[in-house]
Design a protein around this motif. Structure first.
Motif, PDB file in Angstrom:
ATOM      1  N   VAL A  30       3.626  10.275 -15.671  1.00  0.00           N
ATOM      2  CA  VAL A  30       4.168   8.948 -15.384  1.00  0.00           C
ATOM      3  C   VAL A  30       5.050   8.573 -16.572  1.00  0.00           C
ATOM      4  O   VAL A  30       4.576   8.519 -17.714  1.00  0.00           O
ATOM      5  N   GLU A  32       7.837   5.825 -18.186  1.00  0.00           N
ATOM      6  CA  GLU A  32       8.513   4.538 -18.150  1.00  0.00           C
ATOM      7  C   GLU A  32       9.980   4.733 -18.511  1.00  0.00           C
ATOM      8  O   GLU A  32      10.322   5.612 -19.317  1.00  0.00           O
ATOM      9  N   GLY A  75      10.061   0.210 -17.560  1.00  0.00           N
ATOM     10  CA  GLY A  75       9.507  -0.150 -18.853  1.00  0.00           C
ATOM     11  C   GLY A  75      10.622  -0.502 -19.809  1.00  0.00           C
ATOM     12  O   GLY A  75      11.817  -0.374 -19.487  1.00  0.00           O
ATOM     13  N   ARG A  79       9.501   6.409 -22.197  1.00  0.00           N
ATOM     14  CA  ARG A  79       8.276   6.825 -22.877  1.00  0.00           C
ATOM     15  C   ARG A  79       7.286   7.365 -21.859  1.00  0.00           C
ATOM     16  O   ARG A  79       7.376   7.103 -20.654  1.00  0.00           O
ATOM     17  N   ALA A  81       3.856   7.244 -20.126  1.00  0.00           N
ATOM     18  CA  ALA A  81       2.791   6.286 -19.857  1.00  0.00           C
ATOM     19  C   ALA A  81       1.467   7.005 -19.636  1.00  0.00           C
ATOM     20  O   ALA A  81       0.440   6.602 -20.188  1.00  0.00           O
ATOM     21  N   THR A  82       1.489   8.090 -18.828  1.00  0.00           N
ATOM     22  CA  THR A  82       0.247   8.778 -18.467  1.00  0.00           C
ATOM     23  C   THR A  82       0.508  10.249 -18.203  1.00  0.00           C
ATOM     24  O   THR A  82       1.532  10.601 -17.605  1.00  0.00           O
ATOM     25  N   SER A 118      -9.218   7.335 -14.758  1.00  0.00           N
ATOM     26  CA  SER A 118      -8.355   7.096 -15.911  1.00  0.00           C
ATOM     27  C   SER A 118      -9.179   7.204 -17.184  1.00  0.00           C
ATOM     28  O   SER A 118     -10.286   6.650 -17.273  1.00  0.00           O
ATOM     29  N   GLY A 239       3.322   9.986 -28.640  1.00  0.00           N
ATOM     30  CA  GLY A 239       4.277   9.953 -27.540  1.00  0.00           C
ATOM     31  C   GLY A 239       4.648  11.339 -27.066  1.00  0.00           C
ATOM     32  O   GLY A 239       4.103  12.345 -27.516  1.00  0.00           O
TER      33      GLY A 239
END
Length: 365
Positions: A30, A32, A75, A79, A81-82, A118, A239
């Motif tokens: 995921v 952004e 976003g 970046r 996210a997941t 999660s 990141g």
């Protein structure tokens, strides 16, 4: 807050003796992005195709049967996210949901469906374990090109003509991330998701306490799997370093490079062949700063392959090709990025300014 001392036994072995579950691979990331339309154009030119769209997200697929390999959401900047890892059963999800850092099992109310748990991994990395996401019919791709080599001509009287088009992306291969807590994260990945370290890179030939880069593969027993599904590197700000997608051969790498270059995208590094993993590689930078790799011909191992060790230097990143440019591993500088880096170093007992400086110096050797 400083972290507790690390129990290093599993870290030295490069694997856990009894992991909670064994993830079988990456399912999707995921990401952004400040402008989904701009990002969609880049990823389309890179070789991905839309599989679904909602008011909140765009889902992109490769030629594989995976419903999506990227989910793009809005976003403030580009970046990660997941990271979403695939597990093999509902039982695996229930085991992960029992962890203090795990959520309950949720049905996924999104295109593709399925279920997820999660998880909050050390260093702030958000990981989803997913199971049961629907698959799609694979997309048609070209056959391997026959080749002519002295003593083995297979293309008599037939020229090679590769059309101008995006690369045919076969599948999501791996992600490389940076973290301020490499040892804690490695242990968590070993013990929670059953990942195995294929290779460590330290600052010297001895086993220094903190590996600079660790290449991890999934434990699939006797089934061959990629040399690395996840690369974990030290960094001042957690990141994504890059995300990598497999293509068929060097012609697909070259075709993709020509197509992206003609559309004015920024080249990041390549073409070359890595040492660890052996992939032929080429890296590009999306408009939002995300780095994406086309690769082919990577190494595969089963679970019996031992953990290797190689000193971390610029000369150990590739067998041939140009060295990575100085800005390859650096995110765009901004006040928030600088503040995040300062905060990351200050709250970690695993990295320091001195360690980061030594790693940066090693890249020149």
């Amino acid at each position: 807050m400083k972290t507790n001392p690390i129990d290093r036994a599993d870290l030295d072995r490069g694997r856990a003796t009894d992991p909670l579950v064994r993830a079988s691979g990456l399912h999707h990331l995921v990401l952004e992005t400040p402008d989904i339309d701009v990002a969609a154009r880049f990823w389309g030119d890179f070789g991905l195709s839309p599989s679904a769209k909602t008011s909140e997200a765009l889902y992109l697929r490769s030629a594989s049967s995976a419903h999506h390999v990227l989910k793009l959401v809005r976003g403030s900047r580009g970046r990660l996210a997941t990271l979403a890892f695939r597990v093999e059963s509902d039982l695996d999800l229930r085991k992960l949901a029992s962890l203090p850092e795990g959520s309950p099992v949720h049905r996924i109310d999104e295109p593709g469906g399925g279920a997820r748990v999660s998880l909050a991994a050390p260093g702030g990395l958000a990981i989803d374990a997913v199971h049961g996401i629907a698959e799609l019919p694979p997309l048609e791709t070209r056959d391997p090109l026959p080749s002519n080599v002295t003593g083995g001509v297979t293309r008599s009287g037939r020229p090679v003509r590769v059309s101008a088009a995006p690369s045919e992306v076969l599948r999501l291969g791996h992600a490389a991330i940076e973290t301020t807590r490499p040892a804690a994260l490695l242990l968590w990945l070993m013990r929670t998701l059953g990942m195995i370290v294929s290779d460590y890179q330290h600052l010297d030939t001895e086993r220094s306490p903190t590996p600079i880069v660790s290449f991890m593969r999934c434990d699939r027993g006797a089934t061959l799997t990629d040399h690395h599904t996840l690369a974990v590197a030290i960094g001042p700000r957690p990141g994504l370093a890059h995300v990598a997608f497999e293509v068929r051969d060097v012609d697909e790498i070259g075709r993709g490079a020509a197509f992206l270059r003609a559309r004015g995208y920024r080249h990041a590094w390549g073409i070359g062949r890595h040492i660890l993993g052996s992939q032929l590689f080429d890296y590009w930078r999306a408009p939002d700063g995300i780095v994406a790799e086309h690769y082919s011909d990577g190494d595969v191992f089963d679970s019996s392959a031992p953990t290797g060790r190689l000193p971390f230097r610029g000369s150990t990143l590739a067998q041939w090709g140009e060295k990575p440019p100085p800005d390859f591993a650096l995110p765009p500088l901004s006040p928030s990025a600088i503040a995040g880096a300062v905060r990351g170093i200050a709250t970690s007992d695993e990295i320091s300014v001195a360690l980061l400086a030594r790693a940066a110096s090693a890249l020149s050797r």
